[in-house]
Design a protein around this motif. Structure first.
Motif, short mmCIF file in Angstrom:
data_model
loop_
_atom_site.label_atom_id
_atom_site.label_comp_id
_atom_site.label_asym_id
_atom_site.label_seq_id
_atom_site.Cartn_x
_atom_site.Cartn_y
_atom_site.Cartn_z
N SER A 64 -124.93 -33.97 85.23
CA SER A 64 -124.86 -32.51 85.21
C SER A 64 -125.99 -31.89 84.39
N VAL A 65 -126.80 -32.74 83.74
CA VAL A 65 -127.90 -32.17 82.94
C VAL A 65 -129.26 -32.63 83.48
N GLY A 66 -130.27 -31.90 83.08
CA GLY A 66 -131.61 -32.21 83.57
C GLY A 66 -132.27 -33.35 82.80
N ARG A 67 -131.71 -33.72 81.67
CA ARG A 67 -132.32 -34.81 80.89
C ARG A 67 -131.24 -35.83 80.49
N PRO A 68 -130.80 -36.61 81.50
CA PRO A 68 -129.71 -37.58 81.26
C PRO A 68 -130.07 -38.63 80.21
N GLU A 69 -131.35 -38.80 79.92
CA GLU A 69 -131.74 -39.78 78.89
C GLU A 69 -131.27 -39.33 77.51
N ASP A 70 -131.01 -38.03 77.36
CA ASP A 70 -130.54 -37.50 76.06
C ASP A 70 -129.01 -37.41 76.00
N PHE A 71 -128.35 -37.93 77.03
CA PHE A 71 -126.89 -37.81 77.12
C PHE A 71 -126.24 -39.12 76.65
N VAL A 72 -125.16 -39.00 75.88
CA VAL A 72 -124.52 -40.20 75.32
C VAL A 72 -123.04 -39.91 75.07
N GLY A 73 -122.23 -40.95 75.12
CA GLY A 73 -120.81 -40.80 74.77
C GLY A 73 -120.61 -41.07 73.29
N VAL A 74 -119.90 -40.16 72.62
CA VAL A 74 -119.53 -40.41 71.22
C VAL A 74 -118.01 -40.24 71.13
N HIS A 75 -117.34 -41.35 71.28
CA HIS A 75 -115.88 -41.35 71.41
C HIS A 75 -115.21 -41.54 70.06
N PHE A 76 -114.73 -40.41 69.51
CA PHE A 76 -114.00 -40.45 68.24
C PHE A 76 -112.55 -40.80 68.54
N PHE A 77 -111.84 -41.21 67.51
CA PHE A 77 -110.42 -41.55 67.66
C PHE A 77 -109.60 -40.53 66.88
N SER A 78 -108.37 -40.41 67.29
CA SER A 78 -107.49 -39.41 66.69
C SER A 78 -106.52 -40.08 65.70
N PRO A 79 -106.24 -39.51 64.53
CA PRO A 79 -106.89 -38.34 63.95
C PRO A 79 -108.28 -38.68 63.39
N VAL A 80 -109.24 -37.81 63.69
CA VAL A 80 -110.64 -38.07 63.35
C VAL A 80 -110.80 -38.37 61.85
N ASP A 81 -110.06 -37.63 61.05
CA ASP A 81 -110.17 -37.75 59.61
C ASP A 81 -109.82 -39.16 59.11
N LYS A 82 -108.87 -39.79 59.77
CA LYS A 82 -108.37 -41.09 59.29
C LYS A 82 -109.03 -42.27 59.99
N MET A 83 -109.47 -42.06 61.22
CA MET A 83 -109.95 -43.20 62.01
C MET A 83 -111.44 -43.43 61.78
N ALA A 84 -111.76 -44.64 61.35
CA ALA A 84 -113.14 -44.93 60.94
C ALA A 84 -114.06 -45.25 62.12
N LEU A 85 -113.47 -45.53 63.27
CA LEU A 85 -114.30 -46.02 64.38
C LEU A 85 -114.84 -44.89 65.26
N VAL A 86 -116.06 -45.07 65.76
CA VAL A 86 -116.57 -44.24 66.85
C VAL A 86 -117.21 -45.18 67.87
N GLU A 87 -116.78 -45.05 69.12
CA GLU A 87 -117.31 -45.88 70.19
C GLU A 87 -118.47 -45.10 70.81
N ILE A 88 -119.67 -45.65 70.73
CA ILE A 88 -120.82 -44.96 71.32
C ILE A 88 -121.04 -45.54 72.71
N ILE A 89 -121.10 -44.65 73.71
CA ILE A 89 -121.21 -45.15 75.08
C ILE A 89 -122.57 -44.83 75.66
N ARG A 90 -123.21 -45.89 76.10
CA ARG A 90 -124.54 -45.78 76.66
C ARG A 90 -124.42 -45.61 78.17
#
Ligand code: NAD
Length: 727
Positions: A451-477
């Motif tokens: 949906s964007v003109g520059r997909p190379e700058d697009f990335v998944g940053v999957h936080f977990f709930s509750p954000v404050d307590k959960m230490a993990l972030v899954e980065i999706i390429r």
């Protein structure tokens, strides 16, 4: 001018002052922090010998550190390498260390530990052998015995002395079984340290003054008539508390394998009935038994070495410049967006928080005000700091306010068309190099990037709930995500103080895919007529933090079904075969026939009272799925849950969805509660009885009994050769 450390310099330096006080400074020239390893013990023993020889000319002893920390724990590299063949040698090593600590506390001269930085594990154990402990009251100082978190027990006298200092119950409940790291004021309130001073410069004058006032200092346990606070096992309060202590242990571990916790309890209670030397030997023996067995190694490898590898950037594309976000845009100020905005503002990043109306955006910002308000009330934050944090979050309904941000995280409703629309509008207003990140939990990143003109700058940053307590972030390429974008996402996650794992784009990414395998297995058990209480018990016994059915009720039953239906449609569209799972029918009947969709919908596997508390299993479950005549063993049930996840994680690894085993292991622990005792979802394969071959054989057995979904794939069978996947 500071001198450059030379590895042959001593760890302990001796400085005798004109008043007869010997100041011993610990400063390991080979390490950034002092740890207790073989050379440390050898040098300590030489120092103690010298103290004994020169005792008549010594007024007292001050132990301190030349580093910003006091002393950290034992050397984990040394411990993780221990095998059963090392048991006798390591027992001698421990006994030797403890003999030195004992000699120090029976020197006949006052000994003060001047704690100028964190004293954890072995560091606190050393300090406990002093007659008096004074610590700097600074937020960077942590004091405690965290060994239990690594599957170990304190074995430098930590159990023996905390039991004698605090009594067995308090030592166990507050220090040993929690592994808590205390702030100086908490440590003082508990009695782990005796006094606090404002700065490091105050330590020595205070220590000297104490020495002058206590020339005949002895440990309480070396005084005539000493009795243990709280009594011993056969005498006094502890006897009454023993049943309570073992039930606390059960509550703490849920029946999961917890050899360290059990050994700590046993060493404390057995050691409480004998003299200090015998108690020390008991402690060493339990330690060696635990440290040479697999579970401690699993936990150390997972919670220490895997994490170190991740933080060291093993999955971060190399050669990319370090990035620091200064201004982040968060679109969608709901539960996740509000949490992400708070996490960013907390580390000093300016945040623009957007929602459809100013009111909705302000509501998201109010979340930060609420959390900070609590921190201020607890004395953990000043009002000025809280105000400054809030001032960093600008709430708005206008996407144009994103113009100066360098990273956008979208967290609007989980709807592909809505997200596509948002991104095309965001792209039009942000800087041309701003990263476009989505917090989607299920939508493929590659298709969102279209949906964007520059997909190379697009990335998944999957936080977990509750954000404050959960230490993990899954980065999706995504397919088009560039190395530069991935590196920026990685650096942002680290900047937020969280742990990044890197995953390639695929349905369910990594963590959701794996956890759904477990939840489906639990639901299949319901369909087989297995009592729900047994399923929950099997979850806890495996080491999961909560029952699978409880978790499903929280998540809603409709979510996994929606994910399944999307996967089915995608399979149909691409001409792939669709494999049904025995859980599918159970989900459909629960949702469609009985309207049981989970807690939010009034009830699922459980019923809920008016306050939303679980009030018991839904009685209709037994009618809908008549009880089986025989129930599989709890071991089978637990292993079905574990194996379902491990096999799914292996498939994701074999398909290249997750490349680094460390990412899979840490992701499984921090993101979806995979039990820590196993060392993580991929290490499970190799630590299983009989190693990977043993795992494959057991998976075949489960496949025969419960279905082909347990059949180990050829890639796994082929890999089950002597050299395993992970250390
Ligand atoms: P939510 O319903 O709490 O919040 C969504 C917010 O987006 C709402 O405040 C809504 O007003 C706002 N919004 C909708 N359309 C908008 C628009 N056009 N412009 C600006 N704001 C708009 O949802 P949530 O639970 O915070 O989830 C948000 C995203 O995070 C979803 O993609 C979800 O899949 C993902 N996620 C959720 C969880 C979770 O546990 N809830 C975990 C990980 C990821």
């Amino acid at each position: 001018m500071t001198s450059v450390p030379n590895p042959v310099d001593p760890i302990f330096t001796w400085r005798k002052e004109s008043d007869g006080v010997v100041v011993i400074t610990i400063d390991d020239p080979t390490q950034d922090v002092n740890t207790v390893h073989s050379r440390f013990v050898a040098e300590l023993s030489a120092i103690v010998e010298r103290l004994q020889t020169e005792r008549d000319d010594i007024a007292g002893v001050v132990l301190t550190s030349g580093k910003s920390t006091f002393v950290a724990g034992g050397d984990l590299h040394e411990i993780v390498a221990l095998g059963p063949e090392d048991a006798a040698r390591f027992t001698r090593h421990l006994d030797h260390l403890k003999a030195q600590l004992r000699a120090l506390e029976t020197l006949g001269r006052p000994v003060v530990a001047a704690i100028n930085g964190s004293a954890l594990g072995g560091g606190l154990e050393l300090a406990l052998a002093a007659h008096h402990r004074v610590a700097v009251d600074s937020p960077r100082v942590q004091i405690g015995l965290p060994e239990v978190g690594l599957g170990l027990l304190p074995a430098g006298g930590g159990i023996v002395r905390t039991v004698r200092l605090l009594g067995a119950k308090r030592a166990l409940d507050e220090v040993l079984l929690t592994g808590k790291r205390f702030r100086p004021a908490q440590a003082r309130a508990l009695g782990l340290v005796d006094e606090l001073v404002a700065t490091s410069d105050d330590l020595l004058p205070y220590a000297k003054q104490w020495i002058v006032g206590h020339p005949d200092a002895v440990q309480p346990w070396d005084t005539r008539g000493f009795t243990l606070p709280g009594g011993t096992q056969t005498h006094g309060a502890l006897a009454a508390e023993l049943p309570f202590l073992s039930s606390t242990l059960r509550a703490r571990t849920g029946g999961a394998p917890a050899p360290a916790e059990r050994a700590i309890l046993a060493a404390a209670v057995e050691g409480a009935q004998v003299d200090i030397d015998a108690a020390s030997r008991i402690e060493s023996r339990y330690f060696v038994e635990i440290a040479t067995a697999p579970i401690a190694k699993n936990r150390i490898n997972l919670t220490f070495f895997d994490l170190q590898q991740i933080k060291g950037g093993a999955s971060r594309p190399s050669g990319q410049p370090t990035y620091r976000a200064s201004r982040v845009g968060v679109v969608g100020a709901g539960m996740m967006g509000a949490g992400i905005a708070y996490a960013a503002a907390k580390v000093g990043i300016e945040v623009v928080l957007v929602d459809t109306s100013l009111e909705a955006a302000e509501k998201g910002r109010a979340y930060s005000a609420k959390v900070e308000g609590r921190a201020v009330a607890r004395g953990q934050r000043t009002q000025a700091d809280a105000d400054a944090l809030l001032a960093r979050i600008a709430a708005t309904a206008d996407l144009a306010d994103l113009r100066d941000v360098d990273f956008v995280i979208e967290a609007v409703f989980e709807n592909a068309a809505l997200k596509a629309d948002i991104f095309s509008r965001v792209e039009a207003v942000v800087r041309p190099d701003a990263v476009l990140g989505s917090n989607t939990s299920t939508l493929p990143i590659t298709s969102l990037a279209a949906s964007v003109g520059r997909p190379e700058d697009f990335v998944g940053v999957h936080f977990f709930s509750p954000v404050d307590k959960m230490a993990l972030v899954e980065i999706i390429r995504g397919e088009a995500t560039s190395d530069a974008t991935l590196a920026k996402a990685f650096d942002l996650v680290v900047q937020l103080g969280k742990t990044p794992i890197v995953v390639n784009d695929s349905r369910g990414f990594f963590t959701s895919r794996v956890i759904i395998a477990r939840l489906n297995e639990a639901v299949a058990m319901v369909g087989e007529g297995i009592a729900p209480a047994s399923i929950e018990q099997a979850s806890l016994q495996a080491g999961y933090p909560a029952g699978a059915l409880q978790l499903l009720d929280e998540l809603t039953l409709t979510l996994p079904r929606a994910v399944r239906e999307e996967a089915r449609a995608a399979a149909a569209a691409s001409g792939q075969a669709w494999v049904t799972h025995p859980s599918h029918d159970v989900f459909d009947r629960l949702i469609d026939d009985w309207g049981r969709v989970g807690r939010a919908g009034g009830g699922g596997f459980y019923d809920y009272d008016e306050q939303g508390r679980r009030s018991g299993f839904w009685p209709g479950l037994a009618d809908a799925f008549p009880r089986a005549a025989t129930t599989p063993t709890l071991r089978d049930l637990s292993e079905r849950l574990l194996f379902a996840e491990v096999l799914e994680a292996w498939a994701a690894h074999a398909e290249g969805v997750i490349e680094a085993p460390a990412d899979a292991n840490v992701g499984s622990l921090l993101g979806i509660g995979f039990p820590a005792w196993t060392g993580g979802v991929l290490r499970f394969l190799d630590q299983y009885e009989g190693g990977r071959e043993g795992f494959v054989a057991r998976a075949e057995e489960l496949a025969e009994q419960y279905g082909d979904r347990f059949r180990p794939p050829a890639s796994l069978v082929d890999s089950a050769q002597p050299a395993g996947l992970s250390a």
